[in-house]
Design a protein around this motif. Structure first.
Motif, PDB file in Angstrom:
ATOM      1  N   ALA A  24      -1.603  -4.393   3.328  1.00 10.73           N
ATOM      2  CA  ALA A  24      -1.929  -3.014   2.958  1.00 10.73           C
ATOM      3  C   ALA A  24      -3.038  -2.456   3.848  1.00 10.73           C
ATOM      4  O   ALA A  24      -2.978  -1.299   4.285  1.00 10.73           O
ATOM      5  CB  ALA A  24      -2.341  -2.949   1.491  1.00 10.73           C
ATOM      6  N   ARG A  25      -4.064  -3.263   4.109  1.00 10.92           N
ATOM      7  CA  ARG A  25      -5.160  -2.809   4.983  1.00 10.92           C
ATOM      8  C   ARG A  25      -4.648  -2.512   6.395  1.00 10.92           C
ATOM      9  O   ARG A  25      -5.069  -1.539   7.026  1.00 10.92           O
ATOM     10  CB  ARG A  25      -6.262  -3.872   5.032  1.00 10.92           C
ATOM     11  CG  ARG A  25      -7.051  -4.016   3.734  1.00 10.92           C
ATOM     12  CD  ARG A  25      -8.253  -4.931   3.922  1.00 10.92           C
ATOM     13  NE  ARG A  25      -9.004  -5.077   2.668  1.00 10.92           N
ATOM     14  CZ  ARG A  25      -8.933  -6.131   1.877  1.00 10.92           C
ATOM     15  NH1 ARG A  25      -8.134  -7.153   2.194  1.00 10.92           N
ATOM     16  NH2 ARG A  25      -9.642  -6.183   0.762  1.00 10.92           N
ATOM     17  N   GLU A  26      -3.764  -3.358   6.886  1.00  9.08           N
ATOM     18  CA  GLU A  26      -3.200  -3.125   8.218  1.00  9.08           C
ATOM     19  C   GLU A  26      -2.400  -1.816   8.252  1.00  9.08           C
ATOM     20  O   GLU A  26      -2.484  -1.045   9.209  1.00  9.08           O
ATOM     21  CB  GLU A  26      -2.318  -4.300   8.639  1.00  9.08           C
ATOM     22  CG  GLU A  26      -1.776  -4.171  10.051  1.00  9.08           C
ATOM     23  CD  GLU A  26      -1.018  -5.399  10.517  1.00  9.08           C
ATOM     24  OE1 GLU A  26      -0.226  -5.273  11.473  1.00  9.08           O
ATOM     25  OE2 GLU A  26      -1.216  -6.487   9.931  1.00  9.08           O
ATOM     26  N   ASN A  27      -1.639  -1.570   7.190  1.00  6.84           N
ATOM     27  CA  ASN A  27      -0.879  -0.319   7.120  1.00  6.84           C
ATOM     28  C   ASN A  27      -1.807   0.892   7.077  1.00  6.84           C
ATOM     29  O   ASN A  27      -1.531   1.928   7.695  1.00  6.84           O
ATOM     30  CB  ASN A  27       0.050  -0.324   5.905  1.00  6.84           C
ATOM     31  CG  ASN A  27       1.270  -1.198   6.113  1.00  6.84           C
ATOM     32  OD1 ASN A  27       1.786  -1.301   7.220  1.00  6.84           O
ATOM     33  ND2 ASN A  27       1.756  -1.822   5.051  1.00  6.84           N
ATOM     34  N   SER A  53      -4.348   5.459   9.980  1.00  6.41           N
ATOM     35  CA  SER A  53      -5.681   6.082   9.930  1.00  6.41           C
ATOM     36  C   SER A  53      -5.942   6.740   8.579  1.00  6.41           C
ATOM     37  O   SER A  53      -6.401   7.883   8.502  1.00  6.41           O
ATOM     38  CB  SER A  53      -5.839   7.105  11.065  1.00  6.41           C
ATOM     39  OG  SER A  53      -5.669   6.499  12.329  1.00  6.41           O
ATOM     40  N   LEU A  54      -5.634   6.006   7.510  1.00 10.41           N
ATOM     41  CA  LEU A  54      -5.836   6.504   6.155  1.00 10.41           C
ATOM     42  C   LEU A  54      -6.952   5.711   5.489  1.00 10.41           C
ATOM     43  O   LEU A  54      -6.931   4.477   5.485  1.00 10.41           O
ATOM     44  CB  LEU A  54      -4.540   6.394   5.347  1.00 10.41           C
ATOM     45  CG  LEU A  54      -3.390   7.280   5.858  1.00 10.41           C
ATOM     46  CD1 LEU A  54      -2.088   6.914   5.161  1.00 10.41           C
ATOM     47  CD2 LEU A  54      -3.713   8.754   5.648  1.00 10.41           C
ATOM     48  N   ASP A  55      -7.923   6.410   4.933  1.00  4.91           N
ATOM     49  CA  ASP A  55      -9.113   5.790   4.356  1.00  4.91           C
ATOM     50  C   ASP A  55      -8.871   5.419   2.890  1.00  4.91           C
ATOM     51  O   ASP A  55      -8.893   6.280   2.011  1.00  4.91           O
ATOM     52  CB  ASP A  55     -10.291   6.761   4.477  1.00  4.91           C
ATOM     53  CG  ASP A  55     -11.598   6.137   4.006  1.00  4.91           C
ATOM     54  OD1 ASP A  55     -11.634   4.901   3.838  1.00  4.91           O
ATOM     55  OD2 ASP A  55     -12.570   6.882   3.804  1.00  4.91           O
ATOM     56  N   VAL A  56      -8.628   4.143   2.657  1.00  9.51           N
ATOM     57  CA  VAL A  56      -8.394   3.625   1.302  1.00  9.51           C
ATOM     58  C   VAL A  56      -9.276   2.398   1.097  1.00  9.51           C
ATOM     59  O   VAL A  56      -9.392   1.550   1.989  1.00  9.51           O
ATOM     60  CB  VAL A  56      -6.917   3.240   1.084  1.00  9.51           C
ATOM     61  CG1 VAL A  56      -6.714   2.618  -0.291  1.00  9.51           C
ATOM     62  CG2 VAL A  56      -6.009   4.438   1.269  1.00  9.51           C
ATOM     63  N   THR A  57      -9.904   2.295  -0.054  1.00 10.09           N
ATOM     64  CA  THR A  57     -10.698   1.115  -0.411  1.00 10.09           C
ATOM     65  C   THR A  57      -9.800   0.129  -1.155  1.00 10.09           C
ATOM     66  O   THR A  57      -9.266   0.448  -2.222  1.00 10.09           O
ATOM     67  CB  THR A  57     -11.883   1.495  -1.307  1.00 10.09           C
ATOM     68  OG1 THR A  57     -12.735   2.407  -0.585  1.00 10.09           O
ATOM     69  CG2 THR A  57     -12.689   0.263  -1.686  1.00 10.09           C
ATOM     70  N   PHE A  58      -9.615  -1.053  -0.573  1.00 18.63           N
ATOM     71  CA  PHE A  58      -8.763  -2.069  -1.179  1.00 18.63           C
ATOM     72  C   PHE A  58      -9.629  -3.141  -1.843  1.00 18.63           C
ATOM     73  O   PHE A  58     -10.607  -3.605  -1.272  1.00 18.63           O
ATOM     74  CB  PHE A  58      -7.860  -2.710  -0.124  1.00 18.63           C
ATOM     75  CG  PHE A  58      -6.827  -1.764   0.434  1.00 18.63           C
ATOM     76  CD1 PHE A  58      -5.658  -1.507  -0.258  1.00 18.63           C
ATOM     77  CD2 PHE A  58      -7.048  -1.119   1.644  1.00 18.63           C
ATOM     78  CE1 PHE A  58      -4.706  -0.631   0.240  1.00 18.63           C
ATOM     79  CE2 PHE A  58      -6.101  -0.243   2.162  1.00 18.63           C
ATOM     80  CZ  PHE A  58      -4.932   0.007   1.462  1.00 18.63           C
ATOM     81  N   GLY A 113       0.805  -1.216   0.000  1.00 19.79           N
ATOM     82  CA  GLY A 113       0.000   0.000   0.000  1.00 19.79           C
ATOM     83  C   GLY A 113       0.833   1.258   0.000  1.00 19.79           C
ATOM     84  O   GLY A 113       0.302   2.367   0.137  1.00 19.79           O
ATOM     85  N   ALA A 114       2.144   1.125  -0.194  1.00 25.83           N
ATOM     86  CA  ALA A 114       3.062   2.251  -0.044  1.00 25.83           C
ATOM     87  C   ALA A 114       2.648   3.473  -0.865  1.00 25.83           C
ATOM     88  O   ALA A 114       2.549   4.591  -0.338  1.00 25.83           O
ATOM     89  CB  ALA A 114       4.482   1.825  -0.421  1.00 25.83           C
ATOM     90  N   ILE A 115       2.403   3.287  -2.158  1.00 25.29           N
ATOM     91  CA  ILE A 115       2.128   4.435  -3.037  1.00 25.29           C
ATOM     92  C   ILE A 115       0.799   5.090  -2.677  1.00 25.29           C
ATOM     93  O   ILE A 115       0.717   6.314  -2.491  1.00 25.29           O
ATOM     94  CB  ILE A 115       2.143   4.008  -4.514  1.00 25.29           C
ATOM     95  CG1 ILE A 115       3.545   3.546  -4.919  1.00 25.29           C
ATOM     96  CG2 ILE A 115       1.687   5.167  -5.398  1.00 25.29           C
ATOM     97  CD1 ILE A 115       3.621   2.974  -6.335  1.00 25.29           C
ATOM     98  N   ILE A 116      -0.270   4.297  -2.568  1.00 24.49           N
ATOM     99  CA  ILE A 116      -1.581   4.882  -2.311  1.00 24.49           C
ATOM    100  C   ILE A 116      -1.652   5.510  -0.925  1.00 24.49           C
ATOM    101  O   ILE A 116      -2.295   6.553  -0.731  1.00 24.49           O
ATOM    102  CB  ILE A 116      -2.710   3.838  -2.503  1.00 24.49           C
ATOM    103  CG1 ILE A 116      -4.068   4.546  -2.660  1.00 24.49           C
ATOM    104  CG2 ILE A 116      -2.734   2.821  -1.383  1.00 24.49           C
ATOM    105  CD1 ILE A 116      -4.204   5.387  -3.899  1.00 24.49           C
ATOM    106  N   LEU A 117      -0.968   4.929   0.057  1.00 20.58           N
ATOM    107  CA  LEU A 117      -0.988   5.502   1.402  1.00 20.58           C
ATOM    108  C   LEU A 117      -0.191   6.806   1.449  1.00 20.58           C
ATOM    109  O   LEU A 117      -0.587   7.756   2.133  1.00 20.58           O
ATOM    110  CB  LEU A 117      -0.442   4.494   2.414  1.00 20.58           C
ATOM    111  CG  LEU A 117      -1.306   3.239   2.593  1.00 20.58           C
ATOM    112  CD1 LEU A 117      -0.629   2.260   3.537  1.00 20.58           C
ATOM    113  CD2 LEU A 117      -2.692   3.592   3.101  1.00 20.58           C
ATOM    114  N   ALA A 118       0.912   6.853   0.711  1.00 15.16           N
ATOM    115  CA  ALA A 118       1.672   8.099   0.624  1.00 15.16           C
ATOM    116  C   ALA A 118       0.833   9.195  -0.015  1.00 15.16           C
ATOM    117  O   ALA A 118       0.783  10.337   0.463  1.00 15.16           O
ATOM    118  CB  ALA A 118       2.962   7.881  -0.159  1.00 15.16           C
TER     119      ALA A 118
END
Length: 276
Positions: free
Chosen positions: A150-153, A158-163, A121-126
């Motif tokens: 990625a979900r754990e990261n 506390s970043l809202d991403v739909t995986f 999840g590095a790119i999307i979380l950044a």
């Protein structure tokens, strides 16, 4: 054995095995085992270590000497200021990949964004950490285990991403995005680098892509056309010697304003094109 003695011996073993980051790796491993910071290792250098800790240290030093990545030993890797969990089910984020993050931020989009083959999840979380609520963030990967990491990261920061579990775009329906990024597999199947450094320990499915390493990039470039909003960019990371080939794939698929961006070492690293 004291902390000072353990560090000295560990550094010597790693250096003797040709590990360039011997001093740093020894400190990181002992910090991991003792929960002491690198500064505390210095200020507590006369403290005695238990036999159990010394034995565990020796095991991990030998593991590192074998080429096992320090990130897998520690269980995390720093990327874009985020401490990210990594496992053997995910690639280890590289500093060069921050180039694609910076270029994506330069695009200043406001609609939904997508990261293809997200891994840790590095790119999307950044990107989400910088864009915040200005964008909806999505990420997909074919690996359930990678998505769990990625979900754990995402939860940790506390970043809202739909995986989404998806083989590239297969599970995304007709959804469109204002920006798509990807660091896909791009190493040639018979590349000798696969037997060197940390690569033998990383998931092969996330590394290789056909005889020339470009099979997945061809798929992404072609299929992204129906998932990009008008004027939206596609950004793909690739190998240092693939810039011209990837730019050709972009132009053959009709992308405009195609540009290849170099990394900090001056090597081709990311290609961007726009759906116009």
């Amino acid at each position: 054995m004291t902390i000072f003695e353990a560090l000295k011996l560990s550094r010597a073993k790693l250096a003797g095995a040709g590990i360039e980051s011997a001093s740093l790796d020894a400190s990181l491993i002992l910090s991991y085992l003792t929960d002491l910071t690198k500064v505390q290792l210095i200020t507590h250098d006369t403290d005695e270590l238990s036999d159990e800790t010394v034995n565990h240290l020796n095991e991990l030093i030998e593991k590192r000497i074998s080429g096992y990545p320090i990130a897998y030993i520690l269980g995390y890797k720093e990327f874009w200021g985020l401490k990210l969990k990594v496992t053997e089910d995910t690639l280890i984020p590289r500093p060069d990949t921050e180039i694609i993050v910076q270029k994506a931020l330069d695009c200043k989009v406001h609609g939904p964004i997508l990261d293809m083959g997200t891994g840790t999840g590095a790119i999307i979380l950044a990107l989400k950490s910088e864009y915040g609520d200005a964008v909806e963030a999505y990420a997909c990967d074919i690996s359930k285990k990678a998505l769990n990491v990625a979900r754990e990261n995402a939860r940790t920061h506390s970043l809202d991403v739909t995986f989404i579990e998806s083989d590239w775009f297969s599970a995304l329906g007709d959804k469109k995005f204002s920006l798509i990024v990807s660091n896909p597999p791009y190493i040639e199947e018979n590349d000798p680098h696969l037997t060197k450094t940390s690569l033998p320990y990383e998931p092969i499915s996330a590394l290789t892509s056909g005889s020339d390493g470009l099979d997945d990039i061809r798929i992404i470039c072609a299929d992204a056309l129906s998932h990009l909003e008008s004027g939206a960019p596609l950004l793909i990371e690739h190998g240092y010697n693939q810039g011209k080939s990837v730019a050709t794939i972009f132009t053959e698929n009709g992308y405009k304003n195609v540009e290849t961006i170099k990394d900090l070492a001056g090597n081709d690293r990311v290609t961007i094109g726009f759906l116009i």
